[in-house]
Motif scaffolding. Structure first.
Motif, short mmCIF file in Angstrom:
data_model
loop_
_atom_site.label_atom_id
_atom_site.label_comp_id
_atom_site.label_asym_id
_atom_site.label_seq_id
_atom_site.Cartn_x
_atom_site.Cartn_y
_atom_site.Cartn_z
N VAL A 140 -3.46 9.16 0.98
CA VAL A 140 -4.41 8.04 1.04
C VAL A 140 -3.86 6.94 1.95
N PHE A 141 -2.57 6.68 1.80
CA PHE A 141 -1.93 5.66 2.64
C PHE A 141 -2.09 6.01 4.11
N MET A 180 0.84 -1.21 0.00
CA MET A 180 0.00 0.00 0.00
C MET A 180 0.87 1.25 0.00
N LYS A 181 1.93 1.20 0.79
CA LYS A 181 2.82 2.36 0.88
C LYS A 181 3.43 2.67 -0.48
N MET A 192 -5.55 5.28 5.26
CA MET A 192 -5.75 3.83 5.39
C MET A 192 -5.13 3.33 6.68
N ARG A 199 2.16 1.86 -3.42
CA ARG A 199 1.23 2.09 -4.52
C ARG A 199 0.18 3.17 -4.27
N LEU A 200 0.04 3.58 -3.04
CA LEU A 200 -1.00 4.58 -2.77
C LEU A 200 -0.37 5.96 -2.61
N VAL A 228 -9.54 5.14 -4.91
CA VAL A 228 -8.09 5.13 -5.12
C VAL A 228 -7.50 3.79 -4.65
N VAL A 229 -7.96 3.34 -3.48
CA VAL A 229 -7.45 2.07 -2.95
C VAL A 229 -7.86 0.92 -3.89
N ILE A 278 -11.62 7.80 -0.25
CA ILE A 278 -10.35 7.20 -0.71
C ILE A 278 -10.58 5.80 -1.30
N ALA A 289 -5.67 0.83 -6.96
CA ALA A 289 -4.32 0.30 -6.69
C ALA A 289 -4.38 -1.21 -6.47
#
Ligand code: ADP
Ligand code: MG
Length: 736
Positions: free
Chosen positions: A60-61, A52-53, A64, A55-56, A81-82, A78, A85
């Motif tokens: 947003v990360f 996640m770190k 999350m 790609r987001l 977006v998630v 968000i 990804a």
């Protein structure tokens, strides 16, 4: 959400690689190829924090992470977006479908697959789509899942909601690669229809109350307290070709007939025995599959019964541990097929040898790293620990019935209080050191010292002396303190570990709440907490038992102490809906009364259905396989008797004659028992579903099944093995 780290470091002339934190030379790396592989595959199929770190977008990360760590609601803005990804990541790894993966009350997981493809455009092209809405919410038709009357059949709508505290993962199998999104499952009106929803609710409950306890002792840093859970999974492996010859294993997951082979587990040579090649290669593949899914498979060994094994991961947050345990069970079954094996998760696949359970190790950990169940070196001085312990004893004493219920499933009736340990009576093992502290507190009001472990002398000069723990273990206790955690040993091997953890979290939350209410209002905290600990320990001492839980003496003693001894699932279910249970669960928002009633209903129905399947399987096997085989055998005997008599009138044919009489007698016993089972099963099947029906299955059908099994098993010992219609116990558990 651990990620294997594997990074190459060039260090002058001696290039080194860092494998899982160990620096080794490149040459060493070749030898460590297996470890390197673990580092590379661990978490490979998990959409975890590291991914996640990467790609987001940062903001947003951050959001999350806040949701995952602090339990705040997911910001819907968000989600798209998630989802985007997640889709890209999954498709890069070959995924074609996604599914909301959930845990209805069937005991297994459920999923409905949707492909990522969109409707074709005007030129017939499709694109891969996956929106935030699809990530967050699903609407599977819920009408065929058990709801225990929460929903009429025509009210089909059910929702699955993404649980972002449990990472999405990719499943690779014959279907291809599927993105699995762990979700909670609720009815149209928001009532829980699954295992995850109440678990998450109970985790919130214990979090809030445990923090109050920590604050009382001056901890202002901790923001969260989370139950940690480590389940030890037992299972059996049998040869798949033999499995397929047994209808009982296929339909019921356990043998319904079967005479004991000459050897059982009496030599105890299987426990921790060397793992055979075939099993070893199976375990290796299971581990690899689990590591890819981010499951920390750690310990494996042979168990007590022949063909029985165990797998334990490293403990994790309760929610993840529950999901991971489902993945462990799925993986154990799936991989078995690839090795020509079948994995039996049933609690008692074979009568006469040990059954399988699942030890649920449970503790409470704060986000600043404190294990609330850690007594330290000198427990008598650790007031916070003693208070926590007192609260747990109170919780277990008051709600022993709920804890017992949480481990009730049909298969577990063969273990708890029946043919093997642990007993059906809930008691707590604390061990010598803690019991001594409690004795001091209860007798003199002060605890002044803690027993220390000594040094264990091995008596061999070349062996080191070992530090001895202050407390031995007690394998016979259903709820044992094992150093810094409690181990609840009653859970069945095929069951979800969600219910026991829901119970533990909620009952301990209640005890914490009652303690915190009083202590927060106390003028003199030190005196109040001291008095409270003494009071808690005195009041609930009856639940502590350090002796042999398998003995009959304990059954008598427990009765004197007024501890419940609930021997079967149908007797355990009412605990769910007592006034005490409803008050407890409603107070902490874990279950409503309607949800509890529905769960009781689902369990009664499940019980009746399982026993009905077992009875009908026995009827089928007895009528179509065993009786015809025995008739063939008697026909052979009769032919032999007549043949010998004709050929040689003076020959002794008494053996054939005796066997013929004996076999025919047993055959007729069997026929009577079969007719009885058919009759009773039909009658019970015609009853209205619910408590009364479940009791009827328990009281009437189960004994009728036993009555049919007895002559059949005796016949198996007599009838020519060539004629017996399916593999024996010996074939199944010794020839894997
Ligand atoms: P055993 O009880 O068989 O000797 P262990 O005590 O090492 O084995 O661990 C059994 C399980 O308990 C493992 O899954 C382990 O990760 C888990 N466990 C260990 N410590 C804790 C803890 N503090 N809280 C919850 N589970 C734990
Ligand atoms: Mg253990």
């Amino acid at each position: 959400m651990r990620e294997g780290t594997f990074s190459a470091v060039t260090d002058g002339d001696a290039p080194q690689v860092d494998v899982l934190g160990i620096k080794i030379s490149r040459r060493g790396k070749e030898f460590m190829s297996e470890m390197v592989k673990i580092a590379e595959i661990f978490g490979k199929n998990v959409f975890n924090e590291v991914v996640m770190k990467e790609r987001l977008p940062k903001s947003v990360f951050k959001k999350m992470k806040k949701t995952m760590e602090d339990g705040v609601e997911l910001d819907p803005s968000i989600a798209d977006v998630v989802a985007h990804a997640m889709k890209e990541w999954a498709i890069e790894r070959g995924a074609t479908h996604y599914t909301h993966w959930f845990q209805p009350l069937t005991g297994v997981t459920a999923e409905k697959h949707d492909s990522f493809i969109s409707a074709p455009d005007t030129e017939g092209r499709v694109i891969m789509e996956f929106s935030g809405k699809e990530l967050i919410k699903g609407e599977p038709d819920a009408s065929s899942f058990p709801s225990g009357g929460l929903r009429a059949t025509f009210e089909a709508r059910g929702y699955t909601a993404w649980d972002c505290t449990s990472p999405a993962f990719l499943r690779e199998d014959a279907i291809g690669v599927t993105l699995c999104i762990p979700t909670a499952f609720c009815s149209y009106k928001g009532e829980a229809l699954d295992q995850k929803t109440p678990l998450l609710r109970s985790m919130q409950a214990i979090d809030g109350q445990a923090l109050r306890i920590l604050r009382l002792f001056g901890n202002t840093r901790a923001k969260r307290v989370c139950p940690s859970v480590g389940p030890e999974q037992e299972y059996f492996l049998v040869d798949r070709a033999k499995y397929l010859q047994r209808k009982d294993l296929i339909y019921a997951g356990r043998t319904l007939f079967g005479a004991m082979p000459p050897k059982g587990q009496e030599l105890e040579d299987h426990y921790f025995g060397a793992i055979r090649e075939r099993i070893g290669s199976y375990m290796k593949e299971v581990n690899e599959e689990l590591w890819k899914l981010g499951v920390t498979a750690k310990t494996q060994h042979n168990e007590v019964a022949p063909a029985q094994h165990e797998l334990a991961p490293i403990y994790d947050q309760a929610n993840l541990a529950v999901d991971h345990n489902q993945m462990v069970m799925e993986t154990l079954k799936k991989v078995a097929g690839r090795h020509g094996l079948t994995c039996l998760l049933h609690e008692k696949p074979f009568a006469g040898v040990n059954g399988s359970g699942k030890h649920n190790n449970w503790s409470l950990t704060s986000d600043d790293g404190v294990n609330l169940l850690s007594p330290g070196e000198t427990p008598h001085e650790n007031i916070q620990f003693l208070l926590v312990l007192g609260c747990i004893l109170k919780a277990v004493d008051i709600h022993a019935d709920l804890l017992r219920e949480s481990a009730a499933d049909v298969g577990n009736d063969h273990r708890l209080g029946a043919n093997e340990a642990p007993p059906a009576i809930i008691s707590v093992f604390l061990g010598e050191q803690l019991e001594d502290v409690i004795d001091q507190l209860c007798s003199t009001g002060e605890a002044t010292h803690s027993k220390k472990g000594g040094t264990l002398r091995t008596g061999v000069a070349t062996l080191p002396d070992l530090d001895q723990d202050a407390t031995d273990r007690n394998r016979t206790s259903p709820f044992a303190f094992t150093g810094n955690k409690f181990e609840f040993r009653m859970v069945g091997s095929s069951d979800s570990i969600a219910p026991p953890n829901v119970v533990l979290n909620t009952i301990v939350a209640e005890a914490f709440k009652e303690a915190a209410d009083e202590l927060e209002a106390a003028e003199d905290f030190d005196t109040a907490v001291h008095d409270m600990i003494k009071h808690l320990l005195k009041e609930h001492k009856r639940i502590i038992f350090n002796g042999n839980g398998y003995s009959n003496a304990w059954v008598e003693e427990a009765e004197k102490r007024g501890l419940p001894n609930i021997r079967s699932m149908v007797e355990a279910i009412p605990a769910l809906t007592t006034k005490k249970a409803v008050k407890l669960y409603e107070e902490f928002g874990v279950f409503t009364r309607a949800e509890l009633e529905s769960r009781a209903e689902v369990e009664y129905e499940a019980y009746s259905k399982v026993i009905n399947i077992e009875a009908r399987t026995m009827i089928d096997m007895a009528s179509k396989q065993i009786i015809p085989a025995v008739i063939r055998y008697t026909t052979h005997l009769a032919a032999s008797l007549n043949g010998v008599k004709t050929a040689c009138p003076e020959a002794d044919t008494s053996v054939q004659a005796e066997l013929l009489v004996e076999t025919s007698d047993m055959l007729s016993d069997m026929k009577v028992a079969l007719a009885n089972l058919i009759d009773i099963t039909e009658k019970c099947g015609a009853m209205e579903a619910g408590m009364i029906q479940a009791h009827a299955y328990h009281d009437k059908v189960v004994p009728a099944m036993e009555a049919l099994r007895t002559p059949a098993d005796r016949l198996e010992m007599i009838v020519d093995k060539e004629l017996w219609p399916f593999p024996s116990y010996g074939d199944l558990i010794f020839e894997v």
